[in-house]
Design a protein around this motif. Structure first.
Motif, short mmCIF file in Angstrom:
data_model
loop_
_atom_site.label_atom_id
_atom_site.label_comp_id
_atom_site.label_asym_id
_atom_site.label_seq_id
_atom_site.Cartn_x
_atom_site.Cartn_y
_atom_site.Cartn_z
N LEU A 193 28.95 46.31 7.64
CA LEU A 193 27.61 46.74 7.24
C LEU A 193 27.37 46.49 5.75
O LEU A 193 26.45 47.04 5.16
CB LEU A 193 27.41 48.23 7.57
N LEU A 194 28.26 45.69 5.15
CA LEU A 194 28.20 45.31 3.75
C LEU A 194 28.49 46.46 2.80
O LEU A 194 28.06 46.46 1.65
CB LEU A 194 26.86 44.63 3.40
N ASP A 195 29.24 47.44 3.27
CA ASP A 195 29.68 48.53 2.42
C ASP A 195 30.86 48.03 1.59
O ASP A 195 31.80 47.44 2.12
CB ASP A 195 30.11 49.73 3.28
N ALA A 196 30.80 48.23 0.29
CA ALA A 196 31.87 47.83 -0.64
C ALA A 196 32.19 46.35 -0.52
O ALA A 196 33.33 45.93 -0.67
CB ALA A 196 33.11 48.68 -0.41
N VAL A 197 31.18 45.55 -0.28
CA VAL A 197 31.38 44.12 -0.07
C VAL A 197 31.92 43.43 -1.32
O VAL A 197 32.53 42.37 -1.24
CB VAL A 197 30.07 43.46 0.44
N ASP A 198 31.73 44.03 -2.48
CA ASP A 198 32.20 43.43 -3.73
C ASP A 198 33.69 43.67 -3.98
O ASP A 198 34.25 43.14 -4.93
CB ASP A 198 31.39 43.96 -4.91
N ILE A 199 34.34 44.43 -3.11
CA ILE A 199 35.77 44.69 -3.27
C ILE A 199 36.55 43.72 -2.38
O ILE A 199 36.39 43.70 -1.17
CB ILE A 199 36.11 46.15 -2.89
N TYR A 214 31.96 53.57 1.67
CA TYR A 214 32.48 53.60 0.30
C TYR A 214 31.41 54.09 -0.67
O TYR A 214 31.66 54.95 -1.52
CB TYR A 214 32.95 52.19 -0.09
N ASP A 215 30.23 53.52 -0.55
CA ASP A 215 29.18 53.81 -1.53
C ASP A 215 28.76 55.27 -1.52
O ASP A 215 28.43 55.82 -2.58
CB ASP A 215 27.97 52.90 -1.27
N ALA A 216 28.78 55.93 -0.39
CA ALA A 216 28.33 57.32 -0.30
C ALA A 216 29.45 58.34 -0.54
O ALA A 216 29.19 59.52 -0.71
CB ALA A 216 27.70 57.57 1.07
N THR A 217 30.68 57.90 -0.56
CA THR A 217 31.82 58.80 -0.74
C THR A 217 32.15 58.94 -2.22
O THR A 217 32.21 57.94 -2.94
CB THR A 217 33.07 58.27 0.01
N THR A 218 32.36 60.17 -2.64
CA THR A 218 32.76 60.42 -4.03
C THR A 218 34.20 60.92 -4.07
O THR A 218 34.71 61.44 -3.07
CB THR A 218 31.85 61.48 -4.69
N LEU A 219 34.82 60.76 -5.22
CA LEU A 219 36.17 61.29 -5.40
C LEU A 219 36.19 62.81 -5.26
O LEU A 219 37.16 63.38 -4.76
CB LEU A 219 36.73 60.87 -6.77
#
Length: 193
Positions: A108-114, A23-28
């Motif tokens: 891997l804790l990607d987008a863990v806040d969602i 999530y963190d490395a992907t852009t719209l």
């Protein structure tokens, strides 16, 4: 291309990107580039990255849930039905390798806040396997643990493949390796059941 087809294209492209890059490395912009920059695509992407991420998870959850529901409708209530349901899960993941990859990114804790809705946290395979008592299996068979073993095994197989006798690794698209994996997984289930 109608709106529904464009929406599915956007969700599939976003799912691939989020599963490969996180999530963190992907852009719209990356997602739009993978889909094509039509006005319909731009409109869909205006939901924002977080909204799209949630929609991707809702989409893969529904895919999985529908597949497992159909499998249960066709499966017998015995050990053969248990194997049939697991085979349907294997086929689902072969068709949609982004499903375990997305969950791996979350691990891997990607987008863990969602956060996700509570009902999307129980994996559909677990819900399917624990939904009935499979005749001919041990009464104390831990179906929840079995479902996780299958999911972990399938995720690892999709990512890494299996080595043959010479040590050469083959992925899931190699028919003899897939046949071997499937047979060993069912053998493991038989030993547990």
């Amino acid at each position: 291309m109608d709106r529904e087809e464009m929406e599915e294209r956007v969700l599939k492209a976003a799912g691939r990107m989020f599963s490969q890059l996180g999530y963190d490395a992907t852009t719209l912009e990356m997602i739009a580039g993978a889909v094509g920059r039509g006005s319909e695509c731009s409109e869909l992407l205006q939901r924002g990255k977080q909204g799209l991420y949630r929609e991707v998870f809702a989409y893969i959850y529904k895919l999985s849930e529908d597949r497992m529901r159909t499998a249960l409708e066709k499966a017998s209530d015995d050990a053969g039905g248990l194997h049939y349901t697991v085979d349907e899960y294997i086929d689902l993941i072969l068709e949609h390798p982004e499903i375990p990859a997305l969950w791996k990114q979350r691990g891997l804790l990607d987008a863990v806040d969602i956060d996700f809705p509570e009902e999307h946290l129980q994996p559909p395979l677990q819900a399917a396997l624990t939904s009935r008592r499979w005749e001919g299996t041990r009464p104390d068979l831990d179906l929840k643990f079995l479902s996780w073993l299958v999911m972990w095994s399938m995720g690892g197989f999709i990512d890494n493949g299996l080595p043959d006798d010479s040590g050469q690794c083959h992925l899931a698209d190699h028919p003899p390796t897939l046949q071997y994996f499937r047979a060993r997984l069912h053998e493991m289930i038989d030993r547990m059941a």
